[in-house]
Motif scaffolding. Structure first.
Motif, PDB file in Angstrom:
ATOM      1  N   LEU A  56       0.563  -1.512  -0.092  1.00  0.00           N
ATOM      2  CA  LEU A  56      -0.131  -0.174  -0.151  1.00  0.00           C
ATOM      3  C   LEU A  56       0.929   1.200   0.528  1.00  0.00           C
ATOM      4  O   LEU A  56      -0.014   2.387  -0.408  1.00  0.00           O
ATOM      5  N   LYS A  57       2.454   0.709  -0.478  1.00  0.00           N
ATOM      6  CA  LYS A  57       3.254   2.373  -0.354  1.00  0.00           C
ATOM      7  C   LYS A  57       2.988   2.885   0.811  1.00  0.00           C
ATOM      8  O   LYS A  57       3.465   4.315   1.722  1.00  0.00           O
ATOM      9  N   ILE A  58       3.002   2.099   2.273  1.00  0.00           N
ATOM     10  CA  ILE A  58       2.727   3.002   3.616  1.00  0.00           C
ATOM     11  C   ILE A  58       3.718   2.811   4.494  1.00  0.00           C
ATOM     12  O   ILE A  58       4.534   0.956   4.258  1.00  0.00           O
ATOM     13  N   VAL A  59       4.787   3.568   5.120  1.00  0.00           N
ATOM     14  CA  VAL A  59       5.783   3.454   5.690  1.00  0.00           C
ATOM     15  C   VAL A  59       5.699   3.043   7.222  1.00  0.00           C
ATOM     16  O   VAL A  59       4.755   4.480   7.386  1.00  0.00           O
ATOM     17  N   PRO A  60       5.499   2.373   7.732  1.00  0.00           N
ATOM     18  CA  PRO A  60       5.338   2.124   8.990  1.00  0.00           C
ATOM     19  C   PRO A  60       6.142   3.662   9.892  1.00  0.00           C
ATOM     20  O   PRO A  60       6.935   3.155   9.774  1.00  0.00           O
ATOM     21  N   ARG A  61       5.114   3.874  10.929  1.00  0.00           N
ATOM     22  CA  ARG A  61       5.238   5.301  11.673  1.00  0.00           C
ATOM     23  C   ARG A  61       6.496   4.800  13.103  1.00  0.00           C
ATOM     24  O   ARG A  61       5.176   3.732  13.293  1.00  0.00           O
ATOM     25  N   ARG A  62       6.868   5.560  13.889  1.00  0.00           N
ATOM     26  CA  ARG A  62       7.837   4.784  15.047  1.00  0.00           C
ATOM     27  C   ARG A  62       7.083   6.198  15.791  1.00  0.00           C
ATOM     28  O   ARG A  62       7.174   7.341  15.456  1.00  0.00           O
ATOM     29  N   ALA A  63       7.633   5.125  16.712  1.00  0.00           N
ATOM     30  CA  ALA A  63       6.663   6.344  18.119  1.00  0.00           C
ATOM     31  C   ALA A  63       7.982   7.664  18.844  1.00  0.00           C
ATOM     32  O   ALA A  63       9.122   7.312  18.835  1.00  0.00           O
ATOM     33  N   ASP A  64       8.133   8.137  18.616  1.00  0.00           N
ATOM     34  CA  ASP A  64       8.572   9.697  18.709  1.00  0.00           C
ATOM     35  C   ASP A  64       8.528  10.190  20.146  1.00  0.00           C
ATOM     36  O   ASP A  64       7.399  10.955  20.939  1.00  0.00           O
ATOM     37  N   ASN A  65       9.463   9.695  21.413  1.00  0.00           N
ATOM     38  CA  ASN A  65       9.534  10.014  22.105  1.00  0.00           C
ATOM     39  C   ASN A  65       9.824  11.118  23.043  1.00  0.00           C
ATOM     40  O   ASN A  65      10.094  11.522  24.421  1.00  0.00           O
ATOM     41  N   ASN A  66      11.170  11.503  21.931  1.00  0.00           N
ATOM     42  CA  ASN A  66      11.925  12.607  22.398  1.00  0.00           C
ATOM     43  C   ASN A  66      10.721  14.209  22.190  1.00  0.00           C
ATOM     44  O   ASN A  66      11.660  15.694  22.299  1.00  0.00           O
ATOM     45  N   TYR A  78      -7.499   7.372   8.862  1.00  0.00           N
ATOM     46  CA  TYR A  78      -8.073   6.990   8.544  1.00  0.00           C
ATOM     47  C   TYR A  78      -7.942   7.013   6.551  1.00  0.00           C
ATOM     48  O   TYR A  78      -7.690   8.644   6.223  1.00  0.00           O
ATOM     49  N   MET A  79      -7.359   6.577   5.880  1.00  0.00           N
ATOM     50  CA  MET A  79      -6.045   6.332   4.490  1.00  0.00           C
ATOM     51  C   MET A  79      -7.916   5.764   3.816  1.00  0.00           C
ATOM     52  O   MET A  79      -7.777   4.126   3.701  1.00  0.00           O
ATOM     53  N   HIS A  80      -9.220   6.849   3.184  1.00  0.00           N
ATOM     54  CA  HIS A  80      -9.866   5.766   2.243  1.00  0.00           C
ATOM     55  C   HIS A  80      -9.497   5.318   0.688  1.00  0.00           C
ATOM     56  O   HIS A  80      -8.401   6.000   0.501  1.00  0.00           O
ATOM     57  N   GLY A  90     -10.979   0.675   3.461  1.00  0.00           N
ATOM     58  CA  GLY A  90      -9.221   1.985   4.091  1.00  0.00           C
ATOM     59  C   GLY A  90      -8.638   1.377   4.825  1.00  0.00           C
ATOM     60  O   GLY A  90      -8.353   0.247   5.033  1.00  0.00           O
ATOM     61  N   VAL A  91      -8.062   1.887   5.304  1.00  0.00           N
ATOM     62  CA  VAL A  91      -6.321   2.052   6.526  1.00  0.00           C
ATOM     63  C   VAL A  91      -6.972   3.177   7.393  1.00  0.00           C
ATOM     64  O   VAL A  91      -6.885   4.213   7.397  1.00  0.00           O
ATOM     65  N   TYR A 239      -4.624   8.189   0.650  1.00  0.00           N
ATOM     66  CA  TYR A 239      -4.164   6.582   0.254  1.00  0.00           C
ATOM     67  C   TYR A 239      -2.522   7.274  -1.136  1.00  0.00           C
ATOM     68  O   TYR A 239      -2.749   7.555  -1.601  1.00  0.00           O
ATOM     69  N   PRO A 240      -2.138   7.080  -0.192  1.00  0.00           N
ATOM     70  CA  PRO A 240      -0.662   6.732  -1.240  1.00  0.00           C
ATOM     71  C   PRO A 240      -0.342   5.219  -2.215  1.00  0.00           C
ATOM     72  O   PRO A 240       0.194   5.597  -3.098  1.00  0.00           O
ATOM     73  N   GLY A 241      -1.158   4.884  -1.669  1.00  0.00           N
ATOM     74  CA  GLY A 241      -0.952   2.990  -2.474  1.00  0.00           C
ATOM     75  C   GLY A 241      -1.806   3.343  -3.681  1.00  0.00           C
ATOM     76  O   GLY A 241      -2.268   4.364  -4.478  1.00  0.00           O
ATOM     77  N   PRO A 242      -0.976   1.528  -4.803  1.00  0.00           N
ATOM     78  CA  PRO A 242      -2.031   1.392  -5.780  1.00  0.00           C
ATOM     79  C   PRO A 242      -3.821   2.011  -5.967  1.00  0.00           C
ATOM     80  O   PRO A 242      -3.806   2.055  -5.170  1.00  0.00           O
TER      81      PRO A 242
END
Length: 246
Positions: A56-66, A78-80, A90-91, A239-242
């Motif tokens: 889906l061309k989705i890059v996993p996100r990280r928690a930014d605790n700083n 929500y990504m439709h 959707g996602v 939504y960035p995917g196909p």
């Protein structure tokens, strides 16, 4: 020699086509699922088991605790991807520590597949009123009609390696979804889509008390319908995917 369609078409396109086929005439509340529906749903589950965030061309996100103060914005976005009269797809993306509160899907089917991170899903069934029902908890008279006797059927953690979580009009139709140990995202198919004008509005609930149940790991609970919790709201993002064409 012709290249097979499965090699030419994105996995998300194939999922959408299979969802359209599966939910053209799904069983309604109280109806037994027929062989054709179960076979089509099984194929849809198999396709969703394969899909990954990269598809889906989705890059996993990280928690930014700083970051101080914490980043503002909706806890859930929500990504439709697409929607027809038969289903929506959707996602949902949850920030670290976010939850989608306990809610229902009136007369709807659903399939959820984690794309990255971990979610904890607590699934409930509605129970019909019967003789011998445990006494309802005390509530103001105005709230008595909002009580629902239910069964907590399961609480499980899902990752991208897990199979899909499935709900139907009669089983696991109410659920709460919590992000576990960081941000997470999951693909979501609902059939048919929410539509308040057609009796499919989303209702939120709170667990009041556990009823006493013997010889089972499942728990009877009393739920009360509530307004959408103020700490929960859902934003949108592209939504960035196909592209999906139906």
């Amino acid at each position: 020699m012709m290249t097979g369609d499965s090699n030419m078409t994105s996995i998300v396109q194939r999922i959408a086509r299979q969802a359209l086929l599966t939910f053209r005439s799904p069983p309604r509340v109280g109806e037994e699922a027929g062989k054709s529906f179960l076979e089509n749903r099984s194929q849809l589950k198999s396709l969703m088991t394969e899909v990954r965030a990269a598809d889906l061309k989705i890059v996993p996100r990280r928690a930014d605790n700083n970051v101080s103060p914490p980043l503002r914005g909706p806890p859930v976005t929500y990504m439709h991807i697409c929607e027809t009269d038969q289903f929506s797809m959707g996602v949902f993306l949850l920030k670290s520590g976010a939850s989608i509160p306990l809610h229902d899907h009136p007369g709807m089917h659903g399939i959820l597949k984690v794309m990255y991170g971990k979610v904890r899903i607590s699934c409930f069934d509605r129970l019909e009123r019967q003789g011998g029902t445990p006494a309802a908890p005390p509530l103001p008279p105005a709230q008595k009609g909002a009580l629902r006797r239910s069964l907590l059927r399961s609480t499980e953690v899902y990752t991208e390696e897990s199979g899909p979580c499935v709900l139907s009009p009669d089983r696991d139709n109410l659920h709460q979804i919590d992000a576990v140990d960081g941000p997470t995202a999951f693909m979501d198919i609902l059939a048919p889509p929410y539509d308040p004008d057609d009796g499919r509005d989303c209702h939120y609930y709170k667990v009041l008390t556990e009823a006493e149940v013997k010889n089972t790991e499942q728990k009877e609970v009393w739920l009360v319908e509530i307004s959408q919790p103020p700490e929960f709201w859902c934003g949108g993002e592209p939504y960035p995917g196909p592209e999906v064409c139906l």
